[in-house]
Design a protein around this motif. Structure first.
Motif, PDB file in Angstrom:
ATOM      1  N   ASN A 121       0.842  -1.324   0.157  1.00 15.18           N
ATOM      2  CA  ASN A 121      -0.193   0.121   0.057  1.00 15.18           C
ATOM      3  C   ASN A 121       0.790   1.142  -0.074  1.00 15.18           C
ATOM      4  N   VAL A 122       1.307   1.694  -1.312  1.00 13.15           N
ATOM      5  CA  VAL A 122       2.010   2.932  -1.194  1.00 13.15           C
ATOM      6  C   VAL A 122       1.163   4.275  -1.046  1.00 13.15           C
ATOM      7  N   THR A 123       1.758   5.033  -0.029  1.00 14.28           N
ATOM      8  CA  THR A 123       0.992   6.358   0.463  1.00 14.28           C
ATOM      9  C   THR A 123       2.262   7.371   0.512  1.00 14.28           C
ATOM     10  N   ALA A 124       1.774   8.565   0.505  1.00 13.53           N
ATOM     11  CA  ALA A 124       2.692   9.436   0.903  1.00 13.53           C
ATOM     12  C   ALA A 124       3.423   9.436   2.318  1.00 13.53           C
ATOM     13  N   ASP A 125       2.513   8.878   3.227  1.00 19.46           N
ATOM     14  CA  ASP A 125       3.098   8.727   4.511  1.00 19.46           C
ATOM     15  C   ASP A 125       4.141   7.199   4.437  1.00 19.46           C
ATOM     16  N   SER A 126       3.922   6.454   3.558  1.00 12.87           N
ATOM     17  CA  SER A 126       4.570   5.237   3.802  1.00 12.87           C
ATOM     18  C   SER A 126       5.925   5.502   3.154  1.00 12.87           C
ATOM     19  N   LEU A 127       5.952   6.398   2.057  1.00 15.54           N
ATOM     20  CA  LEU A 127       7.077   6.719   1.397  1.00 15.54           C
ATOM     21  C   LEU A 127       8.054   7.813   2.233  1.00 15.54           C
ATOM     22  N   ALA A 128       7.257   8.705   3.033  1.00 18.43           N
ATOM     23  CA  ALA A 128       8.079   9.442   3.908  1.00 18.43           C
ATOM     24  C   ALA A 128       8.778   8.443   5.212  1.00 18.43           C
ATOM     25  N   GLU A 129       8.084   7.285   5.572  1.00 18.80           N
ATOM     26  CA  GLU A 129       8.480   6.639   6.551  1.00 18.80           C
ATOM     27  C   GLU A 129       9.829   5.792   5.963  1.00 18.80           C
ATOM     28  N   LEU A 147      12.022   9.938   7.083  1.00 23.84           N
ATOM     29  CA  LEU A 147      11.498  11.263   7.425  1.00 23.84           C
ATOM     30  C   LEU A 147      10.664  11.067   8.641  1.00 23.84           C
ATOM     31  N   THR A 148       9.990  10.029   8.988  1.00 23.01           N
ATOM     32  CA  THR A 148       8.877   9.916   9.788  1.00 23.01           C
ATOM     33  C   THR A 148       9.355   8.532  10.697  1.00 23.01           C
ATOM     34  N   GLY A 149       8.443   8.143  11.623  1.00 23.44           N
ATOM     35  CA  GLY A 149       8.757   7.016  12.201  1.00 23.44           C
ATOM     36  C   GLY A 149       9.935   6.752  13.146  1.00 23.44           C
ATOM     37  N   ASP A 150      10.642   5.652  12.896  1.00 18.36           N
ATOM     38  CA  ASP A 150      11.918   5.706  13.858  1.00 18.36           C
ATOM     39  C   ASP A 150      13.178   6.526  12.701  1.00 18.36           C
ATOM     40  N   ILE A 152      -0.231  10.662  -5.377  1.00 20.53           N
ATOM     41  CA  ILE A 152       0.317  10.058  -4.241  1.00 20.53           C
ATOM     42  C   ILE A 152       1.718  11.040  -4.117  1.00 20.53           C
ATOM     43  N   ASN A 153       2.341  11.249  -5.264  1.00 23.68           N
ATOM     44  CA  ASN A 153       3.682  12.025  -5.265  1.00 23.68           C
ATOM     45  C   ASN A 153       3.380  13.603  -4.836  1.00 23.68           C
ATOM     46  N   SER A 154       2.220  14.110  -5.281  1.00 24.81           N
ATOM     47  CA  SER A 154       1.867  15.357  -4.917  1.00 24.81           C
ATOM     48  C   SER A 154       1.635  15.577  -3.316  1.00 24.81           C
ATOM     49  N   GLU A 155       0.965  14.485  -2.757  1.00 18.41           N
ATOM     50  CA  GLU A 155       0.578  14.632  -1.512  1.00 18.41           C
ATOM     51  C   GLU A 155       1.889  14.582  -0.897  1.00 18.41           C
ATOM     52  N   PHE A 156       2.767  13.724  -1.157  1.00 17.75           N
ATOM     53  CA  PHE A 156       4.290  13.569  -0.541  1.00 17.75           C
ATOM     54  C   PHE A 156       4.759  14.968  -0.555  1.00 17.75           C
ATOM     55  N   CYS A 157       4.995  15.465  -1.703  1.00 14.65           N
ATOM     56  CA  CYS A 157       5.623  17.012  -1.925  1.00 14.65           C
ATOM     57  C   CYS A 157       5.173  17.989  -0.976  1.00 14.65           C
ATOM     58  N   LEU A 211      12.596  16.312   3.094  1.00 17.40           N
ATOM     59  CA  LEU A 211      13.296  15.490   2.335  1.00 17.40           C
ATOM     60  C   LEU A 211      14.578  16.105   1.955  1.00 17.40           C
ATOM     61  N   VAL A 212      14.212  17.425   1.324  1.00 20.63           N
ATOM     62  CA  VAL A 212      15.369  18.287   1.007  1.00 20.63           C
ATOM     63  C   VAL A 212      16.398  18.318   2.090  1.00 20.63           C
ATOM     64  N   ASP A 213      15.907  18.634   3.270  1.00 21.80           N
ATOM     65  CA  ASP A 213      17.028  18.541   4.447  1.00 21.80           C
ATOM     66  C   ASP A 213      17.761  17.443   4.513  1.00 21.80           C
ATOM     67  N   ALA A 214      17.004  16.308   4.351  1.00 22.24           N
ATOM     68  CA  ALA A 214      17.674  14.701   4.476  1.00 22.24           C
ATOM     69  C   ALA A 214      18.621  14.731   3.329  1.00 22.24           C
ATOM     70  N   TYR A 215      18.215  15.072   2.266  1.00 22.92           N
ATOM     71  CA  TYR A 215      19.344  15.197   0.870  1.00 22.92           C
ATOM     72  C   TYR A 215      20.522  16.039   1.375  1.00 22.92           C
ATOM     73  N   ASP A 216      20.058  17.315   1.910  1.00 19.18           N
ATOM     74  CA  ASP A 216      21.301  18.171   2.293  1.00 19.18           C
ATOM     75  C   ASP A 216      22.500  17.492   3.209  1.00 19.18           C
ATOM     76  N   ALA A 217      21.885  16.567   3.955  1.00 20.06           N
ATOM     77  CA  ALA A 217      22.686  15.950   4.891  1.00 20.06           C
ATOM     78  C   ALA A 217      23.749  14.962   4.629  1.00 20.06           C
ATOM     79  N   GLN A 218      23.238  14.511   3.415  1.00 21.48           N
ATOM     80  CA  GLN A 218      24.145  13.405   2.558  1.00 21.48           C
ATOM     81  C   GLN A 218      25.344  13.972   2.187  1.00 21.48           C
ATOM     82  N   ASP A 219      26.240  12.663   1.923  1.00 22.55           N
ATOM     83  CA  ASP A 219      27.611  12.971   1.435  1.00 22.55           C
ATOM     84  C   ASP A 219      27.688  12.335   0.205  1.00 22.55           C
TER      85      ASP A 219
END
Ligand SMILES: [Zn+2]
Ligand SMILES: [Zn+2]
Ligand SMILES: [Zn+2]
Length: 276
Positions: free
Chosen positions: A45-53, A57-60, A84-89, A96-104
């Protein structure tokens, strides 16, 4: 037992499992999952929230590249992909961009998710109004300075596809000359080796190939059209100053209330309250 990911699209990730995953046409069969029935349903079940998890970005806050990869695979076959992608955005793009910025690394989980939503007006608006630095510059720099390429060619193609979209949206001038000179030989080698249009396009954009520059301009215009052109089909009025913005998603504009009202039945599917 800890083993490397065996899914055919990936050689870089690892996770705890007991049996090898079996994969048919992009969908992981569930026999290897030690989880519950609910867990399996959750993965399907693909949802905006599952993608975030699964992006962490969320959960643990533990990203799961295998789950994200299978959900992105399922999403490509889902007629509601854009919804689904629109709701995610709308809900998670700044995180997500913060998480991207934190990568190397040049290839990472937030990058894969950003690549999946980079065609949406939400992403175009984020780049124009909220991005603190150029994502294009960052991605090009990471790829230019990486000491090794991802082992899986599919990941190289995905990375080049993302940079290509960013180059179209933010311009080749956002890449430093030094990074450009380091990146060009890598792209030429990948292009020779894998002959994929995503790599070729990325290379030609950085080489300022005239034909590719025109195509890239078209992509930018397409991605940004809903931000500066009346959303009512066939109206065509443009220019940001006199257009009314949808206050919910902020990714659609209209020349008047009438055109906004008439567009609502089709607009509402991808209109989500944006946190940015
Ligand atoms: Zn994998
Ligand atoms: Zn109009
Ligand atoms: Zn809207």
């Amino acid at each position: 037992m800890i083993a490397a990911c065996l899914c055919p699209h990936c050689t870089c990730c690892s996770w705890v499992r007991t049996d090898p995953p079996l994969r048919t046409s992009g969908i992981i069969t569930m026999s290897w999952m030690s989880g519950t029935q609910a867990g399996m349903q959750g993965l399907l079940n693909v949802t905006a929230d599952s993608l975030a998890e699964y992006c962490g970005l969320t959960g643990d806050h533990q990203a799961n590249s295998v789950f994200l990869e299978s959900q992105l695979g399922l999403l490509q076959r889902n007629p509601s992909q854009s919804v689904i992608n629109s709701e995610f955005c709308a809900k998670y793009l700044p995180a997500l961009v913060d998480a991207y910025d934190a990568q190397d690394a040049a290839f990472n989980i937030p990058m894969r998710m950003l690549n999946a939503v980079a065609y949406l007006p939400y992403f175009a608006r984020f780049l124009l109004t909220t991005a603190k630095t150029s994502i294009c510059k960052t991605q090009a720099h990471r790829m230019a300075t990486a000491s090794s390429a991802p082992a899986d060619p599919v990941h190289i193609v995905e990375m080049c596809q993302f940079l290509s979209t960013l180059l179209a949206l933010q311009g080749t001038n956002s890449v430093s000359e030094e990074d450009k000179q380091a990146l060009l030989p890598k792209l030429r080698e990948w292009n020779r080796k894998y002959q994929k249009q995503q790599i070729t396009r990325c290379l030609k954009q950085l080489e300022d190939d005239p034909e590719t520059t025109i195509l890239a301009g078209g992509l930018k215009q397409h991605c940004e059209s809903s931000l500066n052109e009346c959303g009512f089909d066939g109206c065509g009025k443009s220019g940001t100053s006199k257009l009314l913005q949808c206050s919910r998603c902020k990714t659609a504009v209209y020349c008047d209330r009438d055109h906004q009202k008439k567009s609502w039945p089709s607009h509402k599917a991808t209109c989500f309250p944006a946190v940015f």
